[in-house]
Design an enzyme around this catalytic site. Structure first.
Site, PDB file in Angstrom:
ATOM      1  N   ARG A 117       0.801  -1.237   0.000  1.00 27.19           N
ATOM      2  CA  ARG A 117       0.000   0.000   0.000  1.00 27.19           C
ATOM      3  C   ARG A 117       0.832   1.285   0.000  1.00 27.19           C
ATOM      4  O   ARG A 117       0.382   2.296  -0.546  1.00 27.19           O
ATOM      5  CB  ARG A 117      -0.944   0.006   1.207  1.00 27.19           C
ATOM      6  N   ASP A 191      -4.974   3.315   2.386  1.00 24.86           N
ATOM      7  CA  ASP A 191      -5.576   3.119   1.059  1.00 24.86           C
ATOM      8  C   ASP A 191      -6.299   4.394   0.614  1.00 24.86           C
ATOM      9  O   ASP A 191      -7.228   4.357  -0.176  1.00 24.86           O
ATOM     10  CB  ASP A 191      -6.506   1.888   1.020  1.00 24.86           C
ATOM     11  N   ASP A 283     -12.478   5.465  14.846  1.00 19.01           N
ATOM     12  CA  ASP A 283     -13.125   6.634  14.223  1.00 19.01           C
ATOM     13  C   ASP A 283     -14.450   6.966  14.919  1.00 19.01           C
ATOM     14  O   ASP A 283     -14.804   8.149  15.073  1.00 19.01           O
ATOM     15  CB  ASP A 283     -13.330   6.428  12.707  1.00 19.01           C
ATOM     16  N   HIS A 307     -13.757   3.759   0.567  1.00 24.27           N
ATOM     17  CA  HIS A 307     -14.177   2.736  -0.396  1.00 24.27           C
ATOM     18  C   HIS A 307     -15.521   2.114  -0.024  1.00 24.27           C
ATOM     19  O   HIS A 307     -15.940   1.130  -0.605  1.00 24.27           O
ATOM     20  CB  HIS A 307     -13.090   1.684  -0.616  1.00 24.27           C
TER      21      HIS A 307
HETATM   22  N1  UDP Z   1      -4.777  -1.750   9.556  1.00 25.63           N
HETATM   23  C1  UDP Z   1      -3.986  -1.901  10.669  1.00 25.63           C
HETATM   24  N2  UDP Z   1      -3.806  -3.157  11.164  1.00 25.63           N
HETATM   25  C2  UDP Z   1      -4.333  -4.255  10.573  1.00 25.63           C
HETATM   26  C3  UDP Z   1      -5.142  -4.085   9.424  1.00 25.63           C
HETATM   27  C4  UDP Z   1      -5.353  -2.810   8.939  1.00 25.63           C
HETATM   28  O1  UDP Z   1      -3.488  -0.936  11.197  1.00 25.63           O
HETATM   29  O2  UDP Z   1      -4.119  -5.355  11.062  1.00 25.63           O
HETATM   30  C5  UDP Z   1      -4.990  -0.411   9.019  1.00 25.63           C
HETATM   31  C6  UDP Z   1      -4.721  -0.319   7.532  1.00 25.63           C
HETATM   32  O3  UDP Z   1      -3.355  -0.081   7.298  1.00 25.63           O
HETATM   33  C7  UDP Z   1      -5.626   0.807   7.111  1.00 25.63           C
HETATM   34  C8  UDP Z   1      -6.793   0.709   8.087  1.00 25.63           C
HETATM   35  O4  UDP Z   1      -6.333  -0.061   9.198  1.00 25.63           O
HETATM   36  O5  UDP Z   1      -5.010   2.064   7.253  1.00 25.63           O
HETATM   37  C9  UDP Z   1      -8.007   0.046   7.475  1.00 25.63           C
HETATM   38  O6  UDP Z   1      -7.644  -1.237   7.018  1.00 25.63           O
HETATM   39  P1  UDP Z   1      -8.242  -1.888   5.711  1.00 25.63           P
HETATM   40  O7  UDP Z   1      -8.212  -0.895   4.611  1.00 25.63           O
HETATM   41  O8  UDP Z   1      -7.495  -3.170   5.476  1.00 25.63           O
HETATM   42  O9  UDP Z   1      -9.709  -2.250   6.128  1.00 25.63           O
HETATM   43  P2  UDP Z   1     -11.072  -1.462   5.982  1.00 25.63           P
HETATM   44  O10 UDP Z   1     -11.470  -1.171   7.382  1.00 25.63           O
HETATM   45  O11 UDP Z   1     -10.851  -0.217   5.202  1.00 25.63           O
HETATM   46  O12 UDP Z   1     -11.931  -2.398   5.259  1.00 25.63           O
HETATM   47 MN    MN Z   2      -9.613   0.242   3.628  1.00 22.79          MN
END
Ligand code: UDP
Ligand code: MN
Length: 367
Positions: A117, A191, A283, A307
């Site tokens: 990433r 991301d 958050d 996303h």
């Molecule tokens: N993240 C983290 N530890 C983890 C998995 C994800 O710190 O074990 C962080 C990741 O780098 C990103 C955020 O948490 O900045 C959200 O992760 P991701 O995009 O994989 O999941 P989402 O919640 O967006 O589906």
């Molecule tokens: Mn994400």
């Protein structure tokens, strides 16, 4: 009028006409280069965006007592975005010039994602905010430490995607901002693409000496949870509290004035205790502290995009007006910007193509 004079007037008129024609054709050429034909209006309305729980609420969902988390905001067309919060909350035309050095840009990441990433971020928007951007991760990584100019912070938080680990990182992000001299705290995920000029012009509308929480919720109504603090005589608490929160995956910004007010509840690791108490993700906890504890309002800022929204519906000509973008998924489940540019095999996230659209002079951009 003498005939010599008449000839001169004729020449001047001809020259003027030529200038006008040249200006008009330059303008047309510029528009055709910069503004590809807009997607057919309403083309988005046919395909329904698969609704799912906001990502920030979907893990460990039985862990906390969400009474109602509203409906996901669906069908984004940046032309037709509604302002769910009172527009009167937005500061009237007050343009405080914001420079990049006023902003603390915090990116949450994890060791597993450094390669997959961070590479694209380092090639694109990070180059516009090298000094101000810090990556909060969970391991020591000499390669990325060097590539970020020493801006990779090992939080020593656990490298998992659970509430505790993510709250731990947010807590370190917040404390690091407080120790800085910056006027704004802006959090992003790894991301996210951050459109730096738009971020600055947006922040420039608000004073960092006032309380501002800018971001975008991913649900239509405020989150409603059971108030664990309230105890009734019967011991059963039936009181709910409601608050908005900005989705972390779209990014959000907090003014220093507000961050200082959050400090008694959130600094020095206390943020983790609040997360644990309400048993909600990082958050959401930010929203809880600002809206519920401090009684300050989230300012709905539609230009932040996670996303959870379908990226393909953001029209190319509206890209420069957006603050953040994101991507997710693979193959037919992928959610990425619809943008011409580099080959998707080279640029699967479309962030390089987006960067080229915004800043065509970069060496990797097609010429
Ligand atoms: N993240 C983290 N530890 C983890 C998995 C994800 O710190 O074990 C962080 C990741 O780098 C990103 C955020 O948490 O900045 C959200 O992760 P991701 O995009 O994989 O999941 P989402 O919640 O967006 O589906
Ligand atoms: Mn994400």
């Amino acid at each position: 009028m003498s005939s010599a004079m008449r000839v001169r007037v004729k020449y001047v008129l001809q020259a003027l006409l030529l200038c006008c024609a040249a200006a008009l054709s330059t303008l047309c050429l510029y528009r055709s280069l910069r503004l590809p034909p807009a997607d057919k209006k309403g083309s988005s309305s046919g395909s329904a965006w698969q609704e799912r729980a906001p990502r920030s609420l979907s893990f460990g969902s039985r862990d906390y007592e969400v009474v109602s988390n509203g409906q996901l905001l669906a069908q984004y067309d940046t032309n037709e975005l509604q302002q769910p919060l009172d527009p009167a909350e937005v500061t009237p035309a007050l343009q405080v010039l914001t420079s990049i050095s006023d902003v603390f840009i915090s990116v949450k990441t994890t060791s597993n994602y450094h390669k997959s990433r961070l590479d694209v971020l380092l090639k694109t928007w990070f180059t516009l905010a090298r000094e101000e951007t810090w990556f909060f991760s969970d391991s020591h990584d000499p390669e990325y430490q060097e590539r970020t100019n020493g801006h990779l912070i090992n939080t020593n938080c656990s490298s998992s995607h659970n509430r505790k680990a993510l709250c731990c990182k947010m807590s370190v992000e917040f404390d690091t901002f407080l120790r800085s001299d910056k006027k704004w705290f802006c959090h992003f995920d790894d991301d996210n693409y951050v459109n730096i000029p738009k971020l600055l012009s947006t922040l420039g509308k608000y004073s960092p000496q006032e309380d501002w929480y800018l971001g975008k919720p991913s649900i239509r109504t405020p989150l409603e949870i059971l108030d664990r603090e309230k105890k009734t005589q019967s011991g059963i608490n039936r009181e709910n509290i409601k608050f908005w929160f900005a989705t972390g995956g779209a990014g959000f910004c907090i003014s220093r004035a507000l961050a200082l007010k959050m400090s008694p509840a959130a600094s020095g690791g206390r943020f983790i205790s609040v997360c644990e108490k309400i048993r909600l993700p990082d958050d959401v906890t930010i929203g809880y502290i600002i809206e519920h504890l401090l009684k300050k309002k989230l300012t709905f800022t539609p230009e932040f995009h996670s996303h959870l929204e379908p990226m393909k519906f953001i029209q190319q000509r509206h890209l420069p007006e957006q603050i953040t973008f994101s991507y997710s998924g693979q193959g037919k489940d992928q959610n990425v910007l619809k943008i011409e540019g580099l080959d998707p095999r080279i640029d699967p996230t479309r962030f390089m193509s987006l960067h080229c659209y915004l800043f065509p002079h970069y060496s990797f951009c097609p010429r």
